[in-house]
Design a protein around this motif. Sequence first.
Motif, PDB file in Angstrom:
ATOM      1  N   LEU A   1      -8.854   1.120  -2.115  1.00  0.00           N
ATOM      2  CA  LEU A   1      -7.455   0.690  -1.987  1.00  0.00           C
ATOM      3  C   LEU A   1      -7.044  -0.127  -3.204  1.00  0.00           C
ATOM      4  CD1 LEU A   1      -7.485  -0.303   1.790  1.00  0.00           C
ATOM      5  CD2 LEU A   1      -6.731   1.839   0.752  1.00  0.00           C
ATOM      6  N   ASN A   2      -7.969  -0.891  -3.713  1.00  0.00           N
ATOM      7  CA  ASN A   2      -7.705  -1.759  -4.853  1.00  0.00           C
ATOM      8  C   ASN A   2      -7.211  -0.973  -6.055  1.00  0.00           C
ATOM      9  OD1 ASN A   2      -7.646  -4.137  -6.210  1.00  0.00           O
ATOM     10  ND2 ASN A   2      -9.832  -4.172  -6.722  1.00  0.00           N
ATOM     11  N   ARG A   3      -7.637   0.230  -6.170  1.00  0.00           N
ATOM     12  CA  ARG A   3      -7.275   1.012  -7.362  1.00  0.00           C
ATOM     13  C   ARG A   3      -6.435   2.234  -7.004  1.00  0.00           C
ATOM     14  NH1 ARG A   3     -12.087   2.090 -11.268  1.00  0.00           N
ATOM     15  NH2 ARG A   3     -10.329   2.890 -12.445  1.00  0.00           N
ATOM     16  N   ARG A   4      -5.754   2.148  -5.871  1.00  0.00           N
ATOM     17  CA  ARG A   4      -5.045   3.329  -5.382  1.00  0.00           C
ATOM     18  C   ARG A   4      -3.888   3.742  -6.276  1.00  0.00           C
ATOM     19  NH1 ARG A   4      -3.607  -1.026  -3.186  1.00  0.00           N
ATOM     20  NH2 ARG A   4      -1.431  -1.512  -2.727  1.00  0.00           N
TER      21      ARG A   4
ATOM     22  N   ALA B   1      -7.454   9.294   8.410  1.00  0.00           N
ATOM     23  CA  ALA B   1      -6.473   9.973   7.568  1.00  0.00           C
ATOM     24  C   ALA B   1      -5.220   9.112   7.385  1.00  0.00           C
ATOM     25  CB  ALA B   1      -6.097  11.332   8.154  1.00  0.00           C
TER      26      ALA B   1
ATOM     27  N   ILE C   1     -13.921  -0.054   1.921  1.00  0.00           N
ATOM     28  CA  ILE C   1     -12.667   0.680   1.729  1.00  0.00           C
ATOM     29  C   ILE C   1     -11.736  -0.021   0.745  1.00  0.00           C
ATOM     30  CG2 ILE C   1     -11.417  -0.410   3.633  1.00  0.00           C
ATOM     31  CD1 ILE C   1     -11.470   3.330   2.887  1.00  0.00           C
ATOM     32  N   HIS C   2     -11.905  -1.373   0.599  1.00  0.00           N
ATOM     33  CA  HIS C   2     -11.036  -2.131  -0.311  1.00  0.00           C
ATOM     34  C   HIS C   2     -11.239  -1.704  -1.760  1.00  0.00           C
ATOM     35  CE1 HIS C   2     -14.909  -4.124  -0.096  1.00  0.00           C
ATOM     36  NE2 HIS C   2     -14.659  -4.650  -1.259  1.00  0.00           N
TER      37      HIS C   2
ATOM     38  N   LEU D   1      -4.197   9.127   1.840  1.00  0.00           N
ATOM     39  CA  LEU D   1      -3.478   8.180   0.968  1.00  0.00           C
ATOM     40  C   LEU D   1      -2.516   8.881   0.022  1.00  0.00           C
ATOM     41  CD1 LEU D   1      -6.210   5.615  -0.229  1.00  0.00           C
ATOM     42  CD2 LEU D   1      -4.385   5.239   1.434  1.00  0.00           C
ATOM     43  N   VAL D   2      -2.828  10.104  -0.395  1.00  0.00           N
ATOM     44  CA  VAL D   2      -2.061  10.743  -1.463  1.00  0.00           C
ATOM     45  C   VAL D   2      -1.493  12.088  -1.022  1.00  0.00           C
ATOM     46  CG1 VAL D   2      -3.568   9.669  -3.172  1.00  0.00           C
ATOM     47  CG2 VAL D   2      -4.017  12.007  -2.432  1.00  0.00           C
TER      48      VAL D   2
ATOM     49  N   LEU E   1       0.850  -1.196   0.000  1.00  0.00           N
ATOM     50  CA  LEU E   1       0.000   0.000   0.000  1.00  0.00           C
ATOM     51  C   LEU E   1       0.878   1.236   0.000  1.00  0.00           C
ATOM     52  CD1 LEU E   1      -2.810  -0.946   2.530  1.00  0.00           C
ATOM     53  CD2 LEU E   1      -2.930  -0.871   0.030  1.00  0.00           C
TER      54      LEU E   1
ATOM     55  N   TYR F   1       1.603   3.643   1.972  1.00  0.00           N
ATOM     56  CA  TYR F   1       1.403   5.025   2.464  1.00  0.00           C
ATOM     57  C   TYR F   1       2.313   5.331   3.646  1.00  0.00           C
ATOM     58  CZ  TYR F   1      -2.621   1.888   3.166  1.00  0.00           C
ATOM     59  OH  TYR F   1      -3.445   0.810   3.277  1.00  0.00           O
TER      60      TYR F   1
ATOM     61  N   TYR G   1     -11.896  -8.466   2.936  1.00  0.00           N
ATOM     62  CA  TYR G   1     -13.280  -8.018   3.146  1.00  0.00           C
ATOM     63  C   TYR G   1     -14.164  -8.344   1.951  1.00  0.00           C
ATOM     64  CZ  TYR G   1      -9.830  -4.241   2.784  1.00  0.00           C
ATOM     65  OH  TYR G   1      -8.716  -3.522   2.576  1.00  0.00           O
TER      66      TYR G   1
ATOM     67  N   VAL H   1     -15.794   3.204   8.391  1.00  0.00           N
ATOM     68  CA  VAL H   1     -14.760   2.316   7.864  1.00  0.00           C
ATOM     69  C   VAL H   1     -14.753   0.998   8.636  1.00  0.00           C
ATOM     70  CG1 VAL H   1     -12.300   2.043   7.480  1.00  0.00           C
ATOM     71  CG2 VAL H   1     -13.390   4.244   7.021  1.00  0.00           C
TER      72      VAL H   1
ATOM     73  N   ARG I   1       0.482  21.005  -1.017  1.00  0.00           N
ATOM     74  CA  ARG I   1       0.054  19.965  -1.951  1.00  0.00           C
ATOM     75  C   ARG I   1       0.130  20.494  -3.392  1.00  0.00           C
ATOM     76  NH1 ARG I   1      -3.303  15.443  -0.149  1.00  0.00           N
ATOM     77  NH2 ARG I   1      -3.501  15.466   2.120  1.00  0.00           N
TER      78      ARG I   1
ATOM     79  N   LEU J   1     -15.631  -2.993   7.518  1.00  0.00           N
ATOM     80  CA  LEU J   1     -14.614  -4.058   7.610  1.00  0.00           C
ATOM     81  C   LEU J   1     -15.106  -5.283   8.345  1.00  0.00           C
ATOM     82  CD1 LEU J   1     -11.288  -2.195   8.536  1.00  0.00           C
ATOM     83  CD2 LEU J   1     -11.905  -3.198   6.339  1.00  0.00           C
TER      84      LEU J   1
ATOM     85  N   ARG K   1       8.802  10.512   2.183  1.00  0.00           N
ATOM     86  CA  ARG K   1       8.568  11.836   1.621  1.00  0.00           C
ATOM     87  C   ARG K   1       8.927  12.911   2.639  1.00  0.00           C
ATOM     88  NH1 ARG K   1       3.036  12.007   0.583  1.00  0.00           N
ATOM     89  NH2 ARG K   1       2.839  13.023   2.587  1.00  0.00           N
TER      90      ARG K   1
ATOM     91  N   PHE L   1      -5.947  -7.551  -1.244  1.00  0.00           N
ATOM     92  CA  PHE L   1      -7.385  -7.691  -1.064  1.00  0.00           C
ATOM     93  C   PHE L   1      -7.763  -9.081  -0.615  1.00  0.00           C
ATOM     94  CE2 PHE L   1      -6.249  -4.296  -3.667  1.00  0.00           C
ATOM     95  CZ  PHE L   1      -6.791  -3.292  -2.933  1.00  0.00           C
TER      96      PHE L   1
ATOM     97  N   LEU M   1      -6.601  -8.737   2.869  1.00  0.00           N
ATOM     98  CA  LEU M   1      -7.522  -7.888   3.638  1.00  0.00           C
ATOM     99  C   LEU M   1      -8.815  -8.641   3.854  1.00  0.00           C
ATOM    100  CD1 LEU M   1      -7.034  -4.372   2.020  1.00  0.00           C
ATOM    101  CD2 LEU M   1      -6.181  -5.197   4.219  1.00  0.00           C
TER     102      LEU M   1
END
Lengths: 252, 252, 252, 252, 252, 252, 252, 252
Positions: G164-167, F158, G160-161, G193-194, E35, E37, H37, F189, E245, F193, E44, H32, H35
């Motif tokens: 995340l799956n396409r992050r 976050a 949420i997946h 995330l970004v 992931l 992050y 879910y 969230v 940002r 889950l 970063r 996934f 994870l």
Amino acid sequence: MDVLRLRQLLEGVQTGRVSLDEALRELTDLPFADLGYAMVDHHRALRQGTPEVIFGLGKTPEQIVGIAQELARTGQNVLITRLDPEKAVAVTQALSLLRYHELARTATWEQAPIEPLGKLPVALVCAGTADIPVAEECAETLRLLGIRIERLYDVGVAGIHRLLNRRELFNHVSLAIVVAGMEGALPSVVGGLVAIPVIAVPTSVGYGAAFGGVTALACMLTSCASGVTVCNINNGFGAAFAAARILRMTRS
Amino acid sequence: MDVLRLRQLLEGVQTGRVSLDEALRELTDLPFADLGYAMVDHHRALRQGTPEVIFGLGKTPEQIVGIAQELARTGQNVLITRLDPEKAVAVTQALSLLRYHELARTATWEQAPIEPLGKLPVALVCAGTADIPVAEECAETLRLLGIRIERLYDVGVAGIHRLLNRRELFNHVSLAIVVAGMEGALPSVVGGLVAIPVIAVPTSVGYGAAFGGVTALACMLTSCASGVTVCNINNGFGAAFAAARILRMTRS
Amino acid sequence: MDVLRLRQLLEGVQTGRVSLDEALRELTDLPFADLGYAMVDHHRALRQGTPEVIFGLGKTPEQIVGIAQELARTGQNVLITRLDPEKAVAVTQALSLLRYHELARTATWEQAPIEPLGKLPVALVCAGTADIPVAEECAETLRLLGIRIERLYDVGVAGIHRLLNRRELFNHVSLAIVVAGMEGALPSVVGGLVAIPVIAVPTSVGYGAAFGGVTALACMLTSCASGVTVCNINNGFGAAFAAARILRMTRS
Amino acid sequence: MDVLRLRQLLEGVQTGRVSLDEALRELTDLPFADLGYAMVDHHRALRQGTPEVIFGLGKTPEQIVGIAQELARTGQNVLITRLDPEKAVAVTQALSLLRYHELARTATWEQAPIEPLGKLPVALVCAGTADIPVAEECAETLRLLGIRIERLYDVGVAGIHRLLNRRELFNHVSLAIVVAGMEGALPSVVGGLVAIPVIAVPTSVGYGAAFGGVTALACMLTSCASGVTVCNINNGFGAAFAAARILRMTRS
Amino acid sequence: MDVLRLRQLLEGVQTGRVSLDEALRELTDLPFADLGYAMVDHHRALRQGTPEVIFGLGKTPEQIVGIAQELARTGQNVLITRLDPEKAVAVTQALSLLRYHELARTATWEQAPIEPLGKLPVALVCAGTADIPVAEECAETLRLLGIRIERLYDVGVAGIHRLLNRRELFNHVSLAIVVAGMEGALPSVVGGLVAIPVIAVPTSVGYGAAFGGVTALACMLTSCASGVTVCNINNGFGAAFAAARILRMTRS
Amino acid sequence: MDVLRLRQLLEGVQTGRVSLDEALRELTDLPFADLGYAMVDHHRALRQGTPEVIFGLGKTPEQIVGIAQELARTGQNVLITRLDPEKAVAVTQALSLLRYHELARTATWEQAPIEPLGKLPVALVCAGTADIPVAEECAETLRLLGIRIERLYDVGVAGIHRLLNRRELFNHVSLAIVVAGMEGALPSVVGGLVAIPVIAVPTSVGYGAAFGGVTALACMLTSCASGVTVCNINNGFGAAFAAARILRMTRS
Amino acid sequence: MDVLRLRQLLEGVQTGRVSLDEALRELTDLPFADLGYAMVDHHRALRQGTPEVIFGLGKTPEQIVGIAQELARTGQNVLITRLDPEKAVAVTQALSLLRYHELARTATWEQAPIEPLGKLPVALVCAGTADIPVAEECAETLRLLGIRIERLYDVGVAGIHRLLNRRELFNHVSLAIVVAGMEGALPSVVGGLVAIPVIAVPTSVGYGAAFGGVTALACMLTSCASGVTVCNINNGFGAAFAAARILRMTRS
Amino acid sequence: MDVLRLRQLLEGVQTGRVSLDEALRELTDLPFADLGYAMVDHHRALRQGTPEVIFGLGKTPEQIVGIAQELARTGQNVLITRLDPEKAVAVTQALSLLRYHELARTATWEQAPIEPLGKLPVALVCAGTADIPVAEECAETLRLLGIRIERLYDVGVAGIHRLLNRRELFNHVSLAIVVAGMEGALPSVVGGLVAIPVIAVPTSVGYGAAFGGVTALACMLTSCASGVTVCNINNGFGAAFAAARILRMTRS
């Protein structure tokens, strides 16, 4: 001043019995004599022993002392509400005859006998311990208005049996004042149990979604029990005066 | 069931006059016989001619018809409030004895004589023309409760002389119901003029900062006239029931 | 700078009477010379004796002292509003010529004569004793603007006769500023009595459903008396400036 | 009726010049003659050509027609505001002399000449195209009040140059009415540019955080430009009446 | 961990270079390594000199000191926001290298050089003196983020010329952060003047209808200037991060 | 008292084994014995070791001490919630066996062993450091209810990886209590889950648009994760009791 | 018009190359040329292919058609937003070149080629199916602004997946626009995330405590992810313009 | 994918049984799978007979039909909530197997047997007739979740005996879902009567101060009965899912 008195006055002027200046003076006051509220209010106060009331919030101790002295001059009883402890120190130092009621945050200057009002007492119902200051402001005001009280405290709806257990109390009172904070559901339940007038007083007790009493207030206004009426948040004083309006009506 | 009846019942068991099963059946019902609200409510309704009431909002025409038929079976008068014109068509088609009051948005099914309540009429004061539907809902309810009405309409505070001009009306009524929208100031002025009970009804009349009646409601709750109590927005029905609670009290 | 001046300038450049750099400098400043607000504002202040005003809320004592000194340098009068007592101590210690008005929570540094504004005084009407601080902030501002005042205090609508009793006062004033908290109904009544401009100032006086002045504010905005305009909650200062805008207009 | 007239009347009774019944009749009307609002209002209307106004919201077409006919009987001009197109059809069918203004949602029945009010026109400033209906309600009301208008439309603060470009317009008007929805910032900018009275009218134009005009309203009330006063949301009518109050004052 | 690393790992297992347990351990961590992050954020931060930030509100001095020490261990700069003066005393006593900025209510622990971010400075525009604390929280955060600032303070819309006078400043900045309380109109005007990004920050400055900053917030959200985005009330810190940002994006 | 006991009692009267007065006394208490809430509540408390709870907000130290002593007399454990540090000093001085938990603002008087409730622990999830006091109020209440806790703190959305990283924790708990302030998104969230019950507790942590917890509350109520239920703002105590209701149910 | 152009113009006048009238005409326009917004805006539009935009809400079809024709005369592309289907019928009948986008409720009149803006596409992230109309308003606006889009729809936080799956999508976009209703938590998670700019758009999707989008709005403003900025409820158009402000900045 | 599966996979690679590409593909999906879910959710649905749910509000009939077909492909039962009658016509025409429940505003497509959940039924308590649609949405959802229901309708607190009369019902249910509008007091009373879990559902039934269900919501959140949890306004569906979370927990 009704039309009869007016005719008499004019006849007096016509016949010379009443001087022009006398008539002028009385007629200059006419709008108020005729409207009749100021004078009548004053007379009623004298007749009924209604206390003169000072709303303490937002007034300086000096202002409160000044108004109290002015009111007391007529020999009436004086009631001061919303008097926080700090101001109370200053005010009671200046006015030694004043007695402060810490729980109710009221002060009274009692110099005239209190004439009883109402054959039956009023039920003063209170949901929780933290609502008691509002209930006691109401109680002090009722006391000075000459109205007897039956207290029924700590009977919130989460333990509905506490209220039901003592429901026969409502058979021996003229009306019910119901004080409640948090979800404010108690007046709905009381209003469903009894046929007598129910005056609801929301309090600011609670936190979060209690929104400083707005939730209890709105709850009481939307009560599914028909014919419950509501006072402002924490307004124990107002509920007592509403009770006096009802009891006075039934006296005549 | 009071203690006396309870003692009689037990003595009946003791002496064999009352069978064990009879006593068991009566005592099993005890919580409600003893609590007494359901039965007493029912009996009071029969004695007093109180109308049975259906709150129409959120109910389907079928539900309203069904409940009305059930209630009417006992021979009582039926009052339906908040019945909008579309539903009224469906409901009155099904129930031919029902009479619809368009302005008040109420319907009544009157089959029993209405017993008068209160020696004096109630003053029904209304600030503006647009508030009249709420006042008329109140008026229809008062009528079915047996209470006479003195109407005083279109006397908003922006033309205070209209109210003052007819203030002598308040000398001949038992209490005042004051209906007002927009800034909702009328109950404060009336409350300062009279000593009788004042029940304030805010309406949703107005726009913008009228906030659908919340401004009038809050205005009435914070009224500087002591002892004014308040009903929910547009709740003319509730004000009438509150009046009945007061007038019933004074009858006994 | 109008078109005439612009043509002259260009002709000057064309004929060589005005150097290119002179024209360039003047034209670069043009947007603001032409817009003219900053300079004109400044000049108007000098001509009219308008006080320079510092809004004290949220400023440190040091900032207030610094701005006051800068403003006072031009010989103008300085008005500081919303100066709470704690800050006032620090500020008046630093600026000995400053005079603090405790009730109004304002401070003034008066070094220039105040030129009168308006032929008639302004009526300053106030509902209750607790609203007086807001009224006095207004009064102090009016005073520095050169506007005379007729005070009419403690005339809330619950005792409407107090206002009616002195209604002739409105015949001798140019406009009315009406200050009221709680239910804020007073401007509606005044607006219905008089044809002169009415500026309403809600105050945060009250509790519960007074919602910190929002109820009084909304009440005034929805007033059924046509043509009443409204200032922010507790904004006595703003009402005084609005009065000055009106009175200045009528002078020309 | 002032004291002078009262003395004359009484002297008439004393000397027999005025009969007792005449005096009685006049004095019975005294509270209102003396209070002076009803009669004076009526006379002022006759003298000034002020239109009689009907607020259409919440009234039935029948009520509107009835009130309009009653008002029109005196030969005055009649203005109906908040008249939606559906009602307008019914009302104009019944009253053929009525003229409907679709954009302003007003209807007028003009039978008397309109007397001009104010030497200079009023600036009617409008932020966006969608605010125009409110501005036009104001314009129609101003027109019937005899007040000339300078329109300055579509000058919202996001393109501040549009306003600045035409700022000289403000030199030739008596006061400014500024209509704006969404963020409602225009009156603040105008109030900072000009010294004349500024009446702000928030509109319900916008979505989301515009909160139906509450944001614009609150924005105008908290304006950092001193002395801007505010009307209710969408209340173009009220702004026009406020302008008339000011302009009438300056005429005398 | 990208696909390349994953392939290498599996090849290592296939060839025996990586033990099964080593691979298992790394892959068990995979979801987060993959992931990316947490690690990426961390990297970063190291690369960019982003300060580590502690939000001081609602934390005890002990908690703040503990977190600051933990963060500072890595050699990074630490920024603490919303640190009121009382807590600041306790925290700076415990952490002698911390420097407190009273106006901004921030504290910084600077131990690493700050890498510049952005070719042009950011315009930091502020409506009134009382808004400066929020602007300075923003300024301190920008400084630690390596972003240069052009301040433009006290340019509220009531004196629009102050802003227009210095509008050329916007030609030499990358974006504008506009801080304003009360009616919050400044971002609308700035957004209409410039084509660069505009980040609006409402403040809680004002009283009454300012509703603690909600009015300014709503005003900015409904701005008629397209493409202005908004931060939370008083959130100078967030505006600075939003700027970072944007500037970071343009660097790549 | 069930029907069996009632029959026995009546048989006793019938046979003379029970005196009339004994039966009378028991049956007079019947409505509550029969209703069964008061007694059953009491018995359940004895059986289950449920602590007796005092809500400290709005009560005086004297009232708290008095109620605590009354409750403690029965040998039960006592829990006081919402006890601020100032009151805690007074209360703990009077009651030496009371132990104050500063972070949770609770006090406990533990004199009975705590019977474990639930096979698995409850997950106590907390978004940020500033939410911990609410979480700890919940934790203390859970502890006295005999419920084990798995804490998962500082896992706000976050940094979603912090939560995902430890998501296997949810495989070994019976239900989850999720405490979050600011935007309050964490329960959504978590609810997405896991399939176990999720009880959400909003906190008042945050500023500006956090609106004292209302934003977090509304966020949780509108959660797109189905079947999340919500407690009042900051009501860690209530969440613990809701958990106990669930765990008690599964025990039987 | 910059100083260089001004010098050239004046030199032209000085040397006679430019006639006095020509210079006068150009300089009369100066305040806007010099202020630079109107002209520059216009020029920028021509250079950049920015569409001219009409906000359809509250405008009549006739007004929309008129403005569209006026704008289209310059050969620019025209975008109409908030055009509901009923109005769209009338408008597209009048303007045959207009194309209506039902889902986005926008209409476009495309007559000029659209110049691409930004090297990378913008991520358009959307929480639920019901939020798509707002996202598509944004998409249509982005398209006319020349900005490419990567859609990522139906990725709400309750699953949420899905996000995340396409992050990895976020590695190839310049910035993210995140559209969400109900609890509005998605921007917080994306913001965590970004590191790229995140523009949040709340929608009015939801019921009850969603409060028409206010909950989502407040949630986004209080986001615990630093540096997320927010647009008005349902303002997909504004988010697109904010993106254009950022992308234009990075082009220079 | 648990650690066991991961070890097997790696061993497969180590021994050559699994090709590097196969492992790579599986591990790329790992976040996934790991994870867990999405897959687990899917599997749980298959095992448990949980219906797939479509929230109909804000979706077009076409979208609803498309999603329903997609979901139904797997053989699962489908539940559509918030499907108003107009959309229902379009949707049921397209999907002939769908059955619409008008009162509940739900539609179901039942193709799989429903596996029972919970040993005891759930009590579904409802205050008034107008709240029934919300209760029935809950009932339909419970039915598809396999949960049995005991209905207890029309037992609002204004007639508390109706509830008390049937209180023994609570001895034979696992938990209680309590649906109430207006003042929303019923869950407080139920919560005080029973020890089982109580899930409160406020409805938007009522007018005026009912504020569209906000009053009932706030009332339930501030309930003085400990451990009552609350769903969104009118969210009968959510209450059913919360019940399923609890009942599923107790199954294991």
